[in-house]
Design an enzyme around this catalytic site. Structure first.
Site, PDB file in Angstrom:
ATOM      1  N   PRO A 163       0.798  -1.229   0.000  1.00  0.00           N
ATOM      2  CA  PRO A 163       0.000   0.000   0.000  1.00  0.00           C
ATOM      3  C   PRO A 163       0.828   1.275   0.000  1.00  0.00           C
ATOM      4  O   PRO A 163       1.870   1.363   0.648  1.00  0.00           O
ATOM      5  CB  PRO A 163      -0.809  -0.107   1.301  1.00  0.00           C
ATOM      6  CG  PRO A 163      -0.074  -1.079   2.143  1.00  0.00           C
ATOM      7  CD  PRO A 163       0.584  -2.040   1.201  1.00  0.00           C
ATOM      8  N   ASN A 164       0.307   2.229  -0.749  1.00  0.00           N
ATOM      9  CA  ASN A 164       0.827   3.598  -0.854  1.00  0.00           C
ATOM     10  C   ASN A 164       2.092   3.709  -1.695  1.00  0.00           C
ATOM     11  O   ASN A 164       2.544   4.820  -1.980  1.00  0.00           O
ATOM     12  CB  ASN A 164       1.055   4.231   0.533  1.00  0.00           C
ATOM     13  CG  ASN A 164      -0.245   4.359   1.285  1.00  0.00           C
ATOM     14  OD1 ASN A 164      -1.226   4.863   0.737  1.00  0.00           O
ATOM     15  ND2 ASN A 164      -0.293   3.866   2.514  1.00  0.00           N
ATOM     16  N   ARG A 174       6.052  12.257  -2.472  1.00  0.00           N
ATOM     17  CA  ARG A 174       6.185  12.750  -1.096  1.00  0.00           C
ATOM     18  C   ARG A 174       7.221  11.918  -0.354  1.00  0.00           C
ATOM     19  O   ARG A 174       7.540  10.814  -0.771  1.00  0.00           O
ATOM     20  CB  ARG A 174       4.858  12.634  -0.344  1.00  0.00           C
ATOM     21  CG  ARG A 174       3.815  13.588  -0.855  1.00  0.00           C
ATOM     22  CD  ARG A 174       2.634  13.685   0.076  1.00  0.00           C
ATOM     23  NE  ARG A 174       1.590  14.436  -0.577  1.00  0.00           N
ATOM     24  CZ  ARG A 174       0.608  13.884  -1.276  1.00  0.00           C
ATOM     25  NH1 ARG A 174       0.530  12.588  -1.383  1.00  0.00           N
ATOM     26  NH2 ARG A 174      -0.297  14.636  -1.852  1.00  0.00           N
ATOM     27  N   TYR A 183      11.924   7.619   1.276  1.00  0.00           N
ATOM     28  CA  TYR A 183      11.676   6.637   0.213  1.00  0.00           C
ATOM     29  C   TYR A 183      12.369   6.943  -1.107  1.00  0.00           C
ATOM     30  O   TYR A 183      12.203   6.203  -2.074  1.00  0.00           O
ATOM     31  CB  TYR A 183      10.158   6.515  -0.012  1.00  0.00           C
ATOM     32  CG  TYR A 183       9.404   6.173   1.260  1.00  0.00           C
ATOM     33  CD1 TYR A 183       9.811   5.096   2.049  1.00  0.00           C
ATOM     34  CD2 TYR A 183       8.314   6.930   1.690  1.00  0.00           C
ATOM     35  CE1 TYR A 183       9.162   4.788   3.232  1.00  0.00           C
ATOM     36  CE2 TYR A 183       7.645   6.622   2.874  1.00  0.00           C
ATOM     37  CZ  TYR A 183       8.076   5.554   3.639  1.00  0.00           C
ATOM     38  OH  TYR A 183       7.424   5.243   4.807  1.00  0.00           O
ATOM     39  N   ASN A 185       7.775  -5.770  -1.157  1.00  0.00           N
ATOM     40  CA  ASN A 185       7.770  -4.656  -0.202  1.00  0.00           C
ATOM     41  C   ASN A 185       6.335  -4.567   0.294  1.00  0.00           C
ATOM     42  O   ASN A 185       5.473  -4.002  -0.384  1.00  0.00           O
ATOM     43  CB  ASN A 185       8.206  -3.346  -0.848  1.00  0.00           C
ATOM     44  CG  ASN A 185       8.253  -2.217   0.183  1.00  0.00           C
ATOM     45  OD1 ASN A 185       7.727  -2.353   1.289  1.00  0.00           O
ATOM     46  ND2 ASN A 185       8.872  -1.115  -0.180  1.00  0.00           N
ATOM     47  N   ALA A 220       3.084  -0.917   4.758  1.00  0.00           N
ATOM     48  CA  ALA A 220       2.639  -0.949   6.162  1.00  0.00           C
ATOM     49  C   ALA A 220       2.095  -2.321   6.572  1.00  0.00           C
ATOM     50  O   ALA A 220       2.054  -2.631   7.770  1.00  0.00           O
ATOM     51  CB  ALA A 220       1.595   0.132   6.393  1.00  0.00           C
ATOM     52  N   GLU A 240      12.139 -10.005   1.382  1.00  0.00           N
ATOM     53  CA  GLU A 240      11.414  -8.807   1.842  1.00  0.00           C
ATOM     54  C   GLU A 240      12.324  -7.598   1.661  1.00  0.00           C
ATOM     55  O   GLU A 240      13.493  -7.633   2.067  1.00  0.00           O
ATOM     56  CB  GLU A 240      11.058  -8.989   3.325  1.00  0.00           C
ATOM     57  CG  GLU A 240      10.402  -7.782   3.966  1.00  0.00           C
ATOM     58  CD  GLU A 240      10.197  -7.988   5.479  1.00  0.00           C
ATOM     59  OE1 GLU A 240      10.315  -9.125   5.969  1.00  0.00           O
ATOM     60  OE2 GLU A 240       9.944  -6.984   6.160  1.00  0.00           O
ATOM     61  N   HIS A 249      12.675  -3.171   1.801  1.00  0.00           N
ATOM     62  CA  HIS A 249      12.150  -1.867   2.201  1.00  0.00           C
ATOM     63  C   HIS A 249      13.053  -0.774   1.674  1.00  0.00           C
ATOM     64  O   HIS A 249      14.290  -0.907   1.716  1.00  0.00           O
ATOM     65  CB  HIS A 249      12.073  -1.754   3.732  1.00  0.00           C
ATOM     66  CG  HIS A 249      11.141  -2.769   4.319  1.00  0.00           C
ATOM     67  ND1 HIS A 249       9.776  -2.616   4.281  1.00  0.00           N
ATOM     68  CD2 HIS A 249      11.381  -3.964   4.907  1.00  0.00           C
ATOM     69  CE1 HIS A 249       9.210  -3.672   4.837  1.00  0.00           C
ATOM     70  NE2 HIS A 249      10.157  -4.513   5.218  1.00  0.00           N
ATOM     71  N   ARG A 254      13.573   3.668  12.462  1.00  0.00           N
ATOM     72  CA  ARG A 254      12.364   4.484  12.454  1.00  0.00           C
ATOM     73  C   ARG A 254      11.529   4.227  13.715  1.00  0.00           C
ATOM     74  O   ARG A 254      12.049   3.766  14.720  1.00  0.00           O
ATOM     75  CB  ARG A 254      11.604   4.219  11.148  1.00  0.00           C
ATOM     76  CG  ARG A 254      12.460   4.591   9.912  1.00  0.00           C
ATOM     77  CD  ARG A 254      11.699   4.496   8.627  1.00  0.00           C
ATOM     78  NE  ARG A 254      10.585   5.449   8.599  1.00  0.00           N
ATOM     79  CZ  ARG A 254       9.623   5.434   7.682  1.00  0.00           C
ATOM     80  NH1 ARG A 254       9.648   4.524   6.713  1.00  0.00           N
ATOM     81  NH2 ARG A 254       8.655   6.320   7.716  1.00  0.00           N
ATOM     82  N   ARG A 265       7.452   0.207  13.470  1.00  0.00           N
ATOM     83  CA  ARG A 265       7.960  -0.320  12.185  1.00  0.00           C
ATOM     84  C   ARG A 265       9.030  -1.387  12.386  1.00  0.00           C
ATOM     85  O   ARG A 265       9.517  -1.980  11.431  1.00  0.00           O
ATOM     86  CB  ARG A 265       8.556   0.811  11.341  1.00  0.00           C
ATOM     87  CG  ARG A 265       7.525   1.810  10.870  1.00  0.00           C
ATOM     88  CD  ARG A 265       8.104   2.786   9.867  1.00  0.00           C
ATOM     89  NE  ARG A 265       7.315   3.978   9.825  1.00  0.00           N
ATOM     90  CZ  ARG A 265       6.190   4.140   9.104  1.00  0.00           C
ATOM     91  NH1 ARG A 265       5.760   3.173   8.323  1.00  0.00           N
ATOM     92  NH2 ARG A 265       5.518   5.258   9.148  1.00  0.00           N
TER      93      ARG A 265
END
Ligand code: CA2
Length: 147
Positions: free
Chosen positions: A9-10, A17, A22, A73, A76, A97, A99, A106, A110
């Site tokens: 997601p996102n 942004r 990121y 990835n 969340a 996995e 990121h 962070r 997370r």
């Protein structure tokens, strides 16, 4: 070899942004880098992004008997999704996995991943390079296990 890249997601918002976390590449930009790298390695690669947990679970189910490796990835859902973990475990496909950000630098929430325990390994914090390193890791794993 046939690899599936799953983006959670996102991640469709990448490049717009939060570049400090990121990076500034768009999702298409990252996919393009992966496509070029896969072509150099003579590997087939496919991409899927969803904001919906169930759609990501469905994508993992559909990967069974089709793909030899998954780069994910989970966004969340990394920190919340037992369903995605169960799907990856049930699929039995080698998973890396990845990121973009270093999740261990962070917020506390997370720093736990439901996915890591069913992955070959985790690459976190290298922006788009995390995905490219994930591809190399899956290819190396396939070579090791094929003979
Ligand atoms: O660092 C990563 O790759 C993450 O998986 C990204 C997730 C975050 O929830 C994980 O903890 C770590 C968030 C992806 C959100 O992507 C955005 C992109 C542009 C603008 C806003 C969010």
């Amino acid at each position: 070899m046939n690899i599936l890249v799953l983006h959670g997601p996102n991640l469709n918002l990448l490049g717009r942004r939060e570049p400090d976390h990121y990076g500034s590449l768009t999702l298409d930009g990252i996919n393009g880098l992966l496509q070029d790298a896969a072509q150099n390695e003579q590997v087939q690669i496919s991409f899927y992004q969803s904001n919906a947990e169930g759609e990501l679970v469905d994508a993992v189910h559909k990967a069974i008997d089709v793909f030899d490796g998954i780069i994910i990835n989970p966004g969340a859902y990394t920190h919340t999704s037992i369903a995605l973990r169960d799907a990856l475990l049930a699929a039995g496909i080698p998973v890396v996995e990845v990121h973009l950000s270093n999740i261990y630098c962070r917020e506390d929430f997370r720093q736990h991943s439901y996915i890591s325990g069913v992955a070959l390994g985790v690459i976190s914090g290298f922006r788009e390079q995390s995905y490219l390193l994930g591809l190399q890791a899956l290819i190396a794993h396939a070579k090791q296990t094929s003979g």
